[in-house]
Design a protein around this motif. Structure first.
Motif, PDB file in Angstrom:
ATOM      1  N   MET A 178      15.663   2.670 -11.900  1.00 20.15           N
ATOM      2  CA  MET A 178      14.548   1.919 -11.587  1.00 20.15           C
ATOM      3  C   MET A 178      14.461   0.885 -10.230  1.00 20.15           C
ATOM      4  O   MET A 178      15.220   1.588  -9.449  1.00 20.15           O
ATOM      5  CB  MET A 178      13.722   1.505 -12.748  1.00 20.15           C
ATOM      6  CG  MET A 178      13.587   2.458 -13.977  1.00 20.15           C
ATOM      7  SD  MET A 178      12.775   1.801 -15.485  1.00 20.15           S
ATOM      8  CE  MET A 178      11.109   2.159 -14.876  1.00 20.15           C
ATOM      9  N   GLU A 179      14.388  -0.280 -10.646  1.00 19.48           N
ATOM     10  CA  GLU A 179      14.796  -1.141  -9.636  1.00 19.48           C
ATOM     11  C   GLU A 179      16.219  -1.832  -9.649  1.00 19.48           C
ATOM     12  O   GLU A 179      16.463  -2.409  -8.517  1.00 19.48           O
ATOM     13  CB  GLU A 179      13.761  -2.557  -9.760  1.00 19.48           C
ATOM     14  CG  GLU A 179      14.003  -3.592 -10.723  1.00 19.48           C
ATOM     15  CD  GLU A 179      13.480  -3.200 -12.083  1.00 19.48           C
ATOM     16  OE1 GLU A 179      13.956  -1.938 -12.614  1.00 19.48           O
ATOM     17  OE2 GLU A 179      13.013  -4.187 -12.540  1.00 19.48           O
ATOM     18  N   ALA A 182       8.742   6.224  -6.733  1.00 20.09           N
ATOM     19  CA  ALA A 182       9.256   5.754  -5.702  1.00 20.09           C
ATOM     20  C   ALA A 182      10.835   5.310  -6.024  1.00 20.09           C
ATOM     21  O   ALA A 182      11.310   4.652  -5.243  1.00 20.09           O
ATOM     22  CB  ALA A 182       8.618   4.478  -5.167  1.00 20.09           C
ATOM     23  N   SER A 183      11.297   5.702  -7.027  1.00 20.12           N
ATOM     24  CA  SER A 183      12.710   5.806  -7.362  1.00 20.12           C
ATOM     25  C   SER A 183      13.492   6.694  -6.539  1.00 20.12           C
ATOM     26  O   SER A 183      14.624   6.282  -6.059  1.00 20.12           O
ATOM     27  CB  SER A 183      12.895   6.117  -8.852  1.00 20.12           C
ATOM     28  OG  SER A 183      14.349   6.254  -8.923  1.00 20.12           O
ATOM     29  N   PHE A 184      12.877   7.988  -6.155  1.00 18.46           N
ATOM     30  CA  PHE A 184      13.439   8.812  -5.141  1.00 18.46           C
ATOM     31  C   PHE A 184      14.896   9.007  -5.455  1.00 18.46           C
ATOM     32  O   PHE A 184      15.981   9.196  -4.678  1.00 18.46           O
ATOM     33  CB  PHE A 184      13.350   8.174  -3.763  1.00 18.46           C
ATOM     34  CG  PHE A 184      11.942   7.893  -3.293  1.00 18.46           C
ATOM     35  CD1 PHE A 184      10.937   8.846  -3.562  1.00 18.46           C
ATOM     36  CD2 PHE A 184      11.730   7.018  -2.767  1.00 18.46           C
ATOM     37  CE1 PHE A 184       9.553   8.655  -3.018  1.00 18.46           C
ATOM     38  CE2 PHE A 184      10.338   6.398  -2.245  1.00 18.46           C
ATOM     39  CZ  PHE A 184       9.493   7.489  -2.557  1.00 18.46           C
ATOM     40  N   ILE A 200      17.385   6.313  -4.805  1.00 13.90           N
ATOM     41  CA  ILE A 200      17.554   5.450  -3.716  1.00 13.90           C
ATOM     42  C   ILE A 200      17.087   4.270  -3.913  1.00 13.90           C
ATOM     43  O   ILE A 200      17.607   3.146  -3.467  1.00 13.90           O
ATOM     44  CB  ILE A 200      16.526   5.990  -2.801  1.00 13.90           C
ATOM     45  CG1 ILE A 200      17.322   7.407  -2.111  1.00 13.90           C
ATOM     46  CG2 ILE A 200      16.615   5.230  -1.466  1.00 13.90           C
ATOM     47  CD1 ILE A 200      16.325   8.114  -1.146  1.00 13.90           C
ATOM     48  N   ALA A 201      16.037   3.871  -4.870  1.00  7.27           N
ATOM     49  CA  ALA A 201      15.707   2.596  -5.039  1.00  7.27           C
ATOM     50  C   ALA A 201      16.614   1.562  -5.593  1.00  7.27           C
ATOM     51  O   ALA A 201      17.019   0.583  -5.076  1.00  7.27           O
ATOM     52  CB  ALA A 201      14.492   2.494  -5.925  1.00  7.27           C
ATOM     53  N   LEU A 244      19.964   2.079  -5.582  1.00  6.78           N
ATOM     54  CA  LEU A 244      20.872   1.953  -4.610  1.00  6.78           C
ATOM     55  C   LEU A 244      20.869   0.925  -3.662  1.00  6.78           C
ATOM     56  O   LEU A 244      21.526   0.299  -3.367  1.00  6.78           O
ATOM     57  CB  LEU A 244      21.077   3.535  -4.105  1.00  6.78           C
ATOM     58  CG  LEU A 244      22.368   3.481  -2.770  1.00  6.78           C
ATOM     59  CD1 LEU A 244      23.707   3.247  -3.198  1.00  6.78           C
ATOM     60  CD2 LEU A 244      22.315   4.973  -2.088  1.00  6.78           C
ATOM     61  N   LEU A 245      19.641   1.140  -3.215  1.00  2.00           N
ATOM     62  CA  LEU A 245      19.212  -0.072  -1.930  1.00  2.00           C
ATOM     63  C   LEU A 245      19.452  -1.399  -2.482  1.00  2.00           C
ATOM     64  O   LEU A 245      19.833  -2.363  -1.935  1.00  2.00           O
ATOM     65  CB  LEU A 245      17.976   0.124  -1.294  1.00  2.00           C
ATOM     66  CG  LEU A 245      18.103   1.290  -0.619  1.00  2.00           C
ATOM     67  CD1 LEU A 245      16.566   1.610   0.173  1.00  2.00           C
ATOM     68  CD2 LEU A 245      19.232   1.533   0.489  1.00  2.00           C
ATOM     69  N   SER A 246      18.776  -1.648  -3.714  1.00  2.00           N
ATOM     70  CA  SER A 246      18.708  -2.947  -4.550  1.00  2.00           C
ATOM     71  C   SER A 246      20.215  -3.453  -4.591  1.00  2.00           C
ATOM     72  O   SER A 246      20.660  -4.485  -4.282  1.00  2.00           O
ATOM     73  CB  SER A 246      18.337  -2.609  -5.893  1.00  2.00           C
ATOM     74  OG  SER A 246      17.044  -2.866  -5.942  1.00  2.00           O
ATOM     75  N   MET A 247      21.222  -2.408  -4.880  1.00  5.54           N
ATOM     76  CA  MET A 247      22.565  -3.127  -5.292  1.00  5.54           C
ATOM     77  C   MET A 247      23.290  -3.317  -4.064  1.00  5.54           C
ATOM     78  O   MET A 247      24.119  -4.234  -4.066  1.00  5.54           O
ATOM     79  CB  MET A 247      23.219  -1.718  -5.991  1.00  5.54           C
ATOM     80  CG  MET A 247      22.654  -1.809  -7.499  1.00  5.54           C
ATOM     81  SD  MET A 247      23.396  -0.587  -8.495  1.00  5.54           S
ATOM     82  CE  MET A 247      22.441  -0.266  -9.978  1.00  5.54           C
ATOM     83  N   ILE A 305      25.142   7.319  -6.421  1.00  9.31           N
ATOM     84  CA  ILE A 305      24.350   7.241  -7.339  1.00  9.31           C
ATOM     85  C   ILE A 305      24.812   8.158  -8.654  1.00  9.31           C
ATOM     86  O   ILE A 305      25.634   9.388  -8.267  1.00  9.31           O
ATOM     87  CB  ILE A 305      23.118   8.186  -6.907  1.00  9.31           C
ATOM     88  CG1 ILE A 305      22.432   7.253  -5.758  1.00  9.31           C
ATOM     89  CG2 ILE A 305      21.970   8.534  -7.986  1.00  9.31           C
ATOM     90  CD1 ILE A 305      21.237   7.787  -4.965  1.00  9.31           C
ATOM     91  N   ASN A 356       9.319  -0.081  -8.428  1.00 14.73           N
ATOM     92  CA  ASN A 356      10.008   0.535  -9.475  1.00 14.73           C
ATOM     93  C   ASN A 356      10.191  -0.437 -10.696  1.00 14.73           C
ATOM     94  O   ASN A 356      11.039  -0.228 -11.717  1.00 14.73           O
ATOM     95  CB  ASN A 356      11.318   1.096  -9.290  1.00 14.73           C
ATOM     96  CG  ASN A 356      11.202   2.552  -8.421  1.00 14.73           C
ATOM     97  OD1 ASN A 356      10.977   3.455  -8.984  1.00 14.73           O
ATOM     98  ND2 ASN A 356      11.230   2.353  -7.131  1.00 14.73           N
ATOM     99  N   ASN A 388       3.923   1.901  -8.665  1.00 15.27           N
ATOM    100  CA  ASN A 388       4.492   3.082  -8.357  1.00 15.27           C
ATOM    101  C   ASN A 388       3.766   4.390  -8.488  1.00 15.27           C
ATOM    102  O   ASN A 388       2.683   4.342  -9.061  1.00 15.27           O
ATOM    103  CB  ASN A 388       5.764   3.023  -9.380  1.00 15.27           C
ATOM    104  CG  ASN A 388       6.855   3.925  -9.013  1.00 15.27           C
ATOM    105  OD1 ASN A 388       6.736   4.495  -7.979  1.00 15.27           O
ATOM    106  ND2 ASN A 388       7.888   3.805  -9.635  1.00 15.27           N
TER     107      ASN A 388
END
Lengths: 255, 255, 255, 255, 255, 255, 255, 255
Positions: free
Chosen positions: A182-183, A209-211, A214-215, A217-220, A233, C222, G232
């Motif tokens: 998720m986020e 929109a977790s795709f 990707i979501a 991953l970008l957050s981290m 991932i 998300n 979402n």
């Protein structure tokens, strides 16, 4: 590598004829072994402290068994990751001591229990129930490498007080692994709280929109906590491997 | 935090009236300090072992100076990252002891030299000449945190023999930082070679399908070497922070 | 719309000749006014409770002044967003009562102070110092709409205790706006804590894999907190508009 | 093209009545042949040195057989790529001399062995065991075109010494094909080492942030080795076709 | 590498004391030379047939001059790519024989003209006038490497008859380079027409959904012509380098 | 093309010696004209009904003037798109009859007014004030091609009643062009309302998640109205060209 | 939480011994309950007004049943989202009062009907027939939370007059939820028409360039209507939750 | 709409009591018909010249039959797109006159043959055999709308001479539809050749970096031919609908 050569070499070390460092260097240069579809890297356990791990996805059961056959002569522990039950059953039939962990999708074959390599603890957190398979892959790997491992699951940020109930565990850990989909906010929260390194594992759990991860991953990657590093991932194995390297050192430090 | 309170508290510790652990816990709970545009996290150096670092980009010189003023009372070292020469000159005018490192785009203000916190060495590699600014950000950060740091620049994979000339340095390091743009393959090569953790820093250097660092970022995330973790694009600071945590521990272990 | 007509219509209402509902319906159907480059939507303030807002980016100062000229006859408050200082100076020269808020990049022109439309409070949080411009756009907008607004800046998740110092403010708010760049985790944390709606505003602040706000946008979409909705990247105005709709209702509820 | 016409034309050449160049030009202008669902490009083997290859994916077995029927009259070798076992069985039933290569998902139908067109060798490397299907597609294609081909599989960068064991093979090759998934770093390493052209084939093997081959595709496009060109993801056929064009020339060069 | 050593070594070869192959192998193992910000790969011209090329973007004029100083002792030709006029002027002041090609953004420094290494011709096509800078980078590079090069510009697919006017040039070429932006269709058309290898260079020219070259990059990767390989966006240099490798061989073949 | 030849040819037609169709075919095969940096497609106006249009972006003023010089001999109207004021001033100095339209960033050079080619009307709508430059590019182009054109600006979907005020214009048009940025919904609304073809032009106007026009591009491609086709982002010229083809036919139909 | 404690606490409130506010604060701090794979957040219904909702996807039926067992002791209504028929059948077998809504893929277990919490109405619109599952998820959720809910399906923008037939319903609603796939334009149209908040739910319905919901997601984020917020892709539940918070308040306002 | 009313209305027209234009306007305002899951837009065939088309994907057979039942009373032709064989069989059982076209995945139900609405011809080209399903969807649609349609399949750019064999067909067409996957270059080639409008339909056919049709979509959007417009990926229906609008007009023009 020729087993006989290895024994002679080790005997020389045992007899004091060959200094340990010389022997270690020699072994780090021995070559890999070819079978038709794989180059098995026998000296990885010497060079890197842990043998090659078999990535099960995209390999046939026969290929996996073939590689395990070669490795089993020399290694104390063999891990197969990303292996489903059907393939695993075929593998375990061949190696009766092998254990299949369905939730982590892993096969573990140990000759004997790994001695605890370190005294530092690895703590594995998961944000949700659905992240557990990834967290379990990390757990099984870290344990098979000889670490002491603890885990707390389902402590995501929508009810962050659930996390703080485990404050003591968190503060005692030498290194943390945090799996979140998720986020993917949990590694940032945890990273802002502890002084030790945190490895974030984005999971492909989620929807919309977790795709596919990707979501988180970008957050981290964008974490404002400076002690958060990221792996691929769903790469529970890799986080555990890295955490194991660090926990081992910490342990040595205390002895 | 009130300075008077801090002195009283430390006096109590000095007098043996307050056990060290109790004092440490108390301090870890003191609050942050508000100025109009920032919440300064004074106890971060207590909780995390290193003070908050000022991210210079998007802040005015006055905001940076204001935050430094508050921090300077309590901290031994202050780092400002992502700061251009024009802003840096204004800052250094105000703090004559501050030093601006143009290649790393950082300001460092130290009250006195940091004692060497660890005995493990951090080795910083860069794939190309153009990755040097990111590598330098890592270098300055790691050094300011009290680590012993070494670096080798321009050893990218198009002439991999250049890397192997530095074999000894590589084998002696406790932890590696590898900055690479373009295809970002260097961390994988290095990671396959060493036993210690490797932090890959993708850089935004490159052109065409590099897409501002996406290409090396994806390369590093997908590294087949299990000991490679990744930080954000151009995030030399973060890699150094993580490496510092690990090198310190290694060092302690040897004492 | 013809002002005379409006007066006659309102007189009829005042005289009891025309029921309020009929008048409201009539007004909601009056047409827009054409100037060469714009269709001004005069009855928006009737239909929607607040006049059209001028999006300054991509308009010339003359176009902005032209639109304001037409609106100024009928509206009590005019907002221009995304307007830089150079354009703003030209606008303010023409309208001496207009005020330019540089940090929010907005021009506000009020005939008289807006009466407080609601008694619910809107609380605006920003994760970092660099998110302040977006947060300020929200602040100015919400205030110009006649709401009571409060704000706390720089309470990002890397030091989450800074957030909890403002627990009381958070619990008292009717609706929250949370602006965050980088990993964009703050709305999830806040959303898990409060019972009211939270509007997340991803900001384009950050570097590397933030990709101009995609990272916090995906984080917020998300969010595992069910009470978090999202607006466009940097859209402080839109979050404030939505929050204003809700705070107004809350306020009415208490009267 | 009408076979009779072709024979007459060739007879004229043989009799010295028609210069070779004139004949070649004529043939390069003959038209294609229509069946309902395909325009078969009969003179491709004349114009380009190798007949059209049938892309099996998205065609029915009947369509494939229909195209093969027409081509079989004129061509010495017919290749079908991306064809699964079920379709292949139907095709092979119709053409008993056709051979199905399951690992490469190809059908090959040869009237007689291709004469070796060149004396340069094509060397095919794969980074992992899972990249073998793509590497095999390249192998079968290159061989069917009449090249001498060699291959080494599973020599990825996590144990780069495995690659250097095959130094001699690598140095002797006229052109290299390197199939790699995950971080796709192998073509860069190899490209930095050899003087000849290298064709990188990104594979869709991997997980997480590999994104179906985008990660190795970007790596290879951004390769810092100047002798690395790239073909589509999983396009083993295309790399082999290109390599064949070059190896043929090299061979001619040596004669 | 020490020049004296090189002379002695070559003298031994000349005297018949050292076989050519032994000397070549020795030279292929000599090391690189360090200056502070670069590892100059001196034996690249021996190992790869052409010296290292200096990527000017992201390097200071002083860094470029420093690298050229070292290379100038040993190499007959030095290329600097991606260098703007301001930097180039400083470089050319230092090296009066250096020539700046503004349209190709390259500096070329030759001790003497390169002997023509091959007899095959490289033909460079550009789809539009705006693709010329990339095509020129390819032209200068290929010429500096000692190839015979021809070019035709502005023959894009919207008026494909313009291309066919140059049929003869196209048919005579040993290898083609095709630079195209926008929809990037030209390499496919050309590739379907010729028998030799075609290197597609997507350019970042275009607008809207061209996305800085992604559109032509994808077009070329998906080309249905099997003899089209692709290099990075705007990478004229790389296409020329690859084409040079092939043209040279073709040339040798004819001698 | 040689002007003398053209005159002779046309004379033959005029004299009845050459049938119109034969002459047309001949002209459709005449070749293009080379200047150093461009292949001017002289017979485009014959083959396609309108001369080549000069894409100004990425060309120098001298290149533009050079191309115009050649075209001016033969064409009645010359259009230059994407040309800024500085370049345009140089061009207009050279061609005093040329007119620069700054809002559309176009130069138009007409020998005499185009006769109205059609009687169908093209209606151009823009969603916002900021979309006007793109809409104007369409307007100028369509008009220069000899169409009757009308336009309505700033009728976006946030106040859809503004659109319906222009119902009559909309219903009378033969073909519509709709320029819209942000969410790009206007073509769908209009497309659902009219029976004629609608060309959607996504604009790069917007902010945040508009991503330079991707958002409206995707909206228009996914339009549920079956009569909506799409052109490139900001491609007002292309939409006008297409609309002109259709309006002309419609017009002919009525005569 | 211990039920006995809860009763005692509530008794104290009932007896007037404990003020309501004190009790509420106490309850908001009670802890969560651990089962092996989940941390159930019992006080969420106290803190947030509605219990935790079980996200069914990625959980086994046994895990879902285990969580429901714990929740059933304390909560009046339990929702499970994203649950397919097979899992739902197992769950409903265990809880005979549970109802499965196949179109919304939800299980609802109510002890008794929820009292109507508000008097404001939530109106749910769907653009197409295929968006109904997402719209139904919103409907069931909003109803289960005790709201009055209405819905109109298949009123997409290709025939916008269908929408305006429901003008009255639209004008009476307190808050709207609009589910749309494809170009996702409906929320903008509706948002421009009403004064209340609109929650856009992009759906993954569509084909081609819809990209699993990215197209409508971007449309809604870029909506030019200021009262549109986004959740979402496919997140009907979240939109309903948010709408419920607002409708409740509106309702209270009228009492 | 009530049929009786329609008859009366038409009778009035027939009797000369009601002018045609008045009647047409009335009919264009009649409302849609509700069934539970759909709003059938009955007057679309009046307003737009062709009835609503049923998008079969994501609808149950019962929903499709229900909608067809209502439409069958009033429409002469009903089209269902994106319907697989299983659903189609159920539909055709109910409507024995319906025909299922498996290659186009469409059901067509005609009361009687459509009169030929135009005299212009629509020509449909496909680049490859695999693009035929999309091309067939266009074919069936255009034919059902009453156009004369022709098609040529498999004339992709890798053997562009195959295309020019059909020169006459191409030159005679009033409008072209070009379906292409992979690099999607065919519409540009064709567009540069003809004077009429060309509708490009990107198909999702391909592999690797085709990304489900993104590659040909971008190619077509960036086409340098000004007469190429684009519809959604695989949207054969939409291209045919647009082409039909234009061909009809052309036809009318000639009468």
């Amino acid at each position: 590598m020729d087993l006989q050569t290895l024994h002679q070499l080790l005997q020389s070390v045992a007899d004091g004829k060959l200094p340990v460092e010389n022997a270690a260097k020699t072994l780090a240069n021995i070559s890999s072994e070819d079978i038709d579809y794989a180059h098995i890297d026998h000296h990885r356990s010497l060079r890197k402290g842990f043998p090659e791990v078999i990535f099960g996805q995209g390999k046939t059961p026969d290929q996996i068994i073939g590689i395990m056959d070669k490795m089993a002569l020399q290694e104390n522990v063999i891990l197969v990751t990303r292996i489903d039950r059907i393939k695993a059953d075929k593998v375990c039939e061949q190696f009766p001591d092998a254990v299949y962990h369905e939730d982590a999708r892993m096969v573990v074959l140990k000759k004997h229990e790994m001695p605890n390599r370190g005294r530092g603890t690895i703590l594995i957190l998961s944000a949700g129930t659905s992240d557990i398979p990834v967290a379990k892959e990390a757990y099984i790997t870290a344990e098979a490498m000889g670490n002491s491992v603890k885990s707390v699951f389902d402590v995501g940020v929508a009810g962050i007080h659930r996390l703080f109930r485990h404050k003591e565990l968190i503060e005692e850990a030498s290194v943390l692994i945090v799996a979140a989909g998720m986020e993917g906010a949990l590694p940032s929260i945890v990273g802002g709280y502890v002084a030790c390194p945190v490895f974030g594992v984005p999971t492909s759990v989620g929807y919309g929109a977790s795709f596919g991860g990707i979501a988180p991953l970008l957050s981290m990657l964008n974490s404002c906590a400076a002690n958060v590093a990221v792996v691929n991932i769903d790469a529970g194995f890799k986080a555990a491997y890295l955490a194991g390297l660090i926990a081992t050192r910490t342990a040595t430090a205390l002895s």
